[in-house]
Design an enzyme around this catalytic site. Structure first.
Site, short mmCIF file in Angstrom:
data_model
loop_
_atom_site.label_atom_id
_atom_site.label_comp_id
_atom_site.label_asym_id
_atom_site.label_seq_id
_atom_site.Cartn_x
_atom_site.Cartn_y
_atom_site.Cartn_z
N ARG A 69 0.89 -1.16 0.00
CA ARG A 69 0.00 0.00 0.00
C ARG A 69 0.93 1.21 0.00
NH1 ARG A 69 -1.91 1.40 4.19
NH2 ARG A 69 -1.04 -0.15 5.59
N ASP B 292 -9.22 -23.65 51.12
CA ASP B 292 -7.84 -23.87 50.70
C ASP B 292 -7.00 -23.88 51.99
OD1 ASP B 292 -5.45 -23.82 49.15
OD2 ASP B 292 -5.30 -21.68 49.61
N ARG C 73 -5.47 5.64 1.98
CA ARG C 73 -5.65 6.82 2.86
C ARG C 73 -5.26 8.13 2.18
NH1 ARG C 73 -2.59 3.56 7.69
NH2 ARG C 73 -3.84 1.71 7.40
#
Ligand code: ADQ
Length: 591
Positions: free
Chosen positions: A312, A537, A350
């Site tokens: 591009r 736990d 763009r």
């Protein structure tokens, strides 16, 4: 009664695998994947009220299209047409077309496209993340628009979301989207993939709204990057700016963990390989006009070489440096004049952003100057195309070129480099690749170059032109094996499997902060239950951690509580620990 359980993680592995399998079945049968990107993978054009739809180019679209084409997904994004240019009738036509393609659109106004897309995304984030700090502008209105548009996307995602769907958000335009979706639906599973580099902390910290951006992405369960370096940079920014705890590749939030990992994007290898093979079988009268032109060059002298450059038109792609290096090459090695040609395809991109307009002018000028300087009656050193091309023409270029010169100054991955190698059906051809492209980390067998060192670039052209065939074959064999294996399907599968694993993890570690409301709820549930099991736990919960584990014993107070709880009718107390039975017998023998 008190029950002791040993934590049997290894045995659980099978259970986890079965669970993954069940979720995979579920994903393919019932739920869908929602892919979200700024643009839909389609180009829609309207002429005289007639719609035409074609596939769009670009790395994200090309890669994700092969995932979307498999079915079972909905793609959400902007159609590319601003709200002001759509009337009711046209909108209906477009939406019908999109439904056929399993897509849904987010509509954007001209101002939003300007501020959100051309503005914050492409004048701020894109240059900043590619280390072009001098091009980054920081505009509060554009930031507001970025937030507003991300919310628009979130609304459309939520309106298309059904139970069990997973969402995969793509790229820098939508970094706030994960947390916006989570706010509206806390239980949805969200993955985010960044297609561009994540810059080092020193660069990222420049961004004025940096904490908001990081918190936006952290709405995800899984965050993916192309390379480990980008992952490392992201973690470092999270640690320094948000002061969050990081445990290996997990970011620890209050109520859940976020997994961060590396997924180098691959290509649809077989598609390019097969296209190259089919192309080779074409008869003379079937080839394109472009191929006829290319053949003229190839046939004029067998030792002639074509160097291909495809990008591009973007300042990150190093196009100007590439032409300058080609000029140095022709000056330094005049024996290659009239023998080597640079074929440059620059895809418009763009073109409303000033830096891109400037780059277009600059490229035109330099190509003109170099061509003017070296051209002869029979030879123009640079063939320059500024347009998009069909897939077939792209294959013409790939298959006809002896060398591909892909030298971005900064690039997230770069799929063109991988596509070129996958079209080497006779194993010949040389790839010159920039060290600054993510792809270089998997393509060591290419000629790796620093795109800012023009002399070394020029020398790499000479090295490529003169590389012995055997060397080319050896390098391409290794590269092709790797690309075939780590293709686009493997990339998408790896990402999805990791996303599904986060579901299992988050089910097991989900925690909530217990306030007055939750406390009340727990007590009333406890009272009303017919049978109760309480899980505790041991180390770190019933006792403090101790350097000498043998000394980590519960206080009398804790023992009393446990005893009291276990005396309540229909109540079991379970202590969960990795310690051995003998240890516990000594402590709890009285209970
Ligand atoms: P891009 O910056 O668009 O992608 P790249 O990875 O090179 O760059 O992908 C370009 C894609 O567009 C290729 O698949 C190529 O085949 C296709 N393409 C190029 N020219 C075309 C043309 N004229 N007509 C049709 N198709 C064309 C971003 C990041 C990259 C990252 C990808 C994927 O900037 O770093 O590799 O996303 O994550």
């Amino acid at each position: 009664m008190i029950i002791l359980i040993n934590f049997f993680l290894k045995k659980n592995r099978y259970l986890i695998e079965i669970l993954i399998l069940l979720i995979l079945v579920d994903i393919f049968k019932m739920s869908k994947l929602i892919i979200v990107s700024n643009r839909l993978p389609l180009n829609i054009t309207i002429e005289n009220d007639l719609l035409s739809v074609s596939s769009s180019s670009g790395g994200l679209a090309t890669g994700m299209r092969s995932v979307h084409d498999k079915g079972g997904s909905l793609w959400i994004g902007w159609s590319g047409i601003e709200e002001e240019n759509l009337d009711l009738n046209l909108n209906k036509k477009i939406n019908n077309q999109l439904v056929n393609e399993n897509c849904a659109s987010v509509s954007l106004t001209k101002t939003e496209v300007n501020d959100f897309y051309y503005g914050l995304s492409n004048k701020t984030l894109w240059p900043l993340f590619h280390y072009f700090t001098e091009f980054s502008t920081f505009d509060n209105n554009q930031w507001e628009s970025y937030k507003k548009v991300n919310q628009k996307f979130a609304d459309i995602v939520i309106s298309n979301l059904t139970d069990g769907d997973r969402v995969w958000v793509h790229d820098y335009q939508l970094m706030l989207l994960p947390s916006m979706i989570r706010k509206m639906n806390p239980n949805v599973t969200i993955g985010f993939f960044l297609h561009i580099p994540f810059p080092s902390y020193e660069i990222f910290r420049i961004f004025p709204w940096r904490e908001e951006l990081l918190n936006g992405v952290l709405g995800s369960d899984l965050i993916g990057f192309h390379t480990y370096d980008y992952e490392r940079h992201f973690m470092s920014s999270v640690k320094r700016l948000l002061r969050l705890n990081i445990n290996f590749n997990q970011i620890v939030l209050n109520d859940r963990n976020v997994t961060v990992d590396t997924f180098p994007m691959g290509i649809d290898y077989d598609k390019f390989w097969n296209a190259a093979q089919n192309h080779h079988k074409l008869k003379n009268n079937q080839v394109s006009d472009l191929q006829k032109q290319l053949n003229l060059h190839i046939d004029s002298l067998p030792s002639n070489k074509l160097i291909l450059s495809i990008d591009r038109l973007d300042y990150t792609k190093g196009i100007v440096n590439r032409i300058l290096a080609f000029e140095i090459f022709l000056e330094t090695y005049p024996q290659y004049k009239e023998k080597v040609r640079l074929v440059m395809l620059a895809v418009p991109s763009r073109s409303d952003v000033p830096q891109y307009k400037k780059l277009k002018r600059q490229t035109d000028e330099i190509v003109g100057r170099v061509n003017g300087k070296f051209s002869t009656v029979n030879w123009t050193p640079i063939w320059y195309f500024y347009r998009s091309m069909s897939f077939d023409n792209l294959i013409d270029l790939y298959t006809s070129s002896d060398i591909a010169m892909i030298t971005p100054v900064r690039d997230g991955m770069n799929l063109v480099a991988k596509e070129y190698v996958s079209t080497r059906i006779f194993k010949k051809g040389v790839l010159i690749l920039s060290e600054m492209a993510g792809a270089s980390q998997e393509m060591n067998e290419a000629i790796l170059v620093n795109p800012n060192d023009l002399n070394s670039l020029a020398n790499s052209i000479k090295k490529a032109v003169e590389m012995p065939i055997n060397d080319q074959i050896t390098r391409n064999n290794i590269l092709q094996k790797r690309l075939k294996r780590y293709n686009i399907h493997k990339w998408a599968n790896d990402f999805m499997s990791s996303l599904l694993k986060t579901e299992i993890q988050s089910d097991s570690i989900k925690s909530i902060v217990i306030g007055i409301k939750e406390n009340k709820k727990i007590i009333s549930s406890f009272k009303n239950a017919k049978n109760r099991v309480l899980f505790f736990d041991y180390d770190g919960t019933l006792v403090d951690f101790n350097i000498n584990p043998a000394l980590a014993k519960p206080s009398n107070k804790i023992l009393k509580y446990l005893e009291k709880l276990s005396m309540i009718p229909n109540t079991h107390v379970v202590i969960n620990s990795g310690r051995d039975e003998a240890f516990f017998r000594k402590i709890f023998w009285k209970l």
